[in-house]
Enzyme design. Structure first.
Site: not given
Length: 200
Positions: A89, A119, A162, A182
């Protein structure tokens, strides 16, 4: 060094630091990715044209069953592998130097970020790019706004809710949610009614 060798370098988990031939080539590839995604995102394109542009970006054939709703962003592009019947999407960001592998039937929601570069923690190591792949299994659904971090594999048929931030591997057939993500429950244990009404 050519692009294939750079991809092999990343896939071996080797770092890239500024001032090296690897870093110079990475910048060239990034500029090419910006050019292609700018073309992709600047105007309407037919599904066939979108697949052609994605093929240019990835350097690989894109299956006719693939669907993408632009805009789409990538800062490398050449280390993305996409299976069949994949839907991506709008407004997704793929940082793919470390490798992004998307299995058949995957659904990727709005504004999903797949990140494959970390990093160094020390200030003098902060500009060093450390790659690790993201692997999305078959029939995975990643909800809008989720972030998947370097080195994470998501097992087939799993669901990422989401807004989740996925920092560790997800088992097949599981739902994960939250920051960090989780385990919530197994899809196999849900009743038909729950599968129709469950909100993630």
């Amino acid at each position: 060094m050519d692009t294939a060798q750079l991809i092999q370098h990343f896939n071996q988990g080797k770092s890239v630091t500024p001032g090296t031939p690897e870093h110079d080539l990475l910048l060239q590839c990034s500029n090419e990715a910006m050019r292609i995604t700018a073309e992709l995102n600047a105007a309407y394109h037919s599904p066939e044209q979108i697949r052609e542009l994605m093929s240019q970006l990835t350097g690989k054939p894109i299956d006719a069953t693939f669907t993408l709703f632009p805009p789409f962003y990538s800062d490398f592009g050449k280390n993305i592998t996409i299976g069949k019947n994949v839907f991506i999407n709008a407004c997704c960001c793929f940082q793919d130097q470390g490798g992004i592998h998307i299995g058949d039937g995957a659904l990727i929601g709005h504004r999903v970020v797949l990140a494959t570069i970390n990093h160094g923690f020390l200030p003098e190591e902060r500009s060093c790019c450390r790659p690790a792949p993201v692997v999305i299994g078959r029939n995975v659904w990643i909800g809008s706004g989720a972030v998947v971090l370097p080195g994470v594999s998501i097992g087939e048929n799993a669901i990422v809710a989401a807004g989740a931030v996925v920092t560790r591997d997800v088992d097949p057939g599981c739902i994960v949610a939250g920051i960090p993500a989780r385990f919530v429950r197994s899809i196999a244990g849900m009743s038909p009614q729950e599968k129709q009404s469950y909100i993630i």
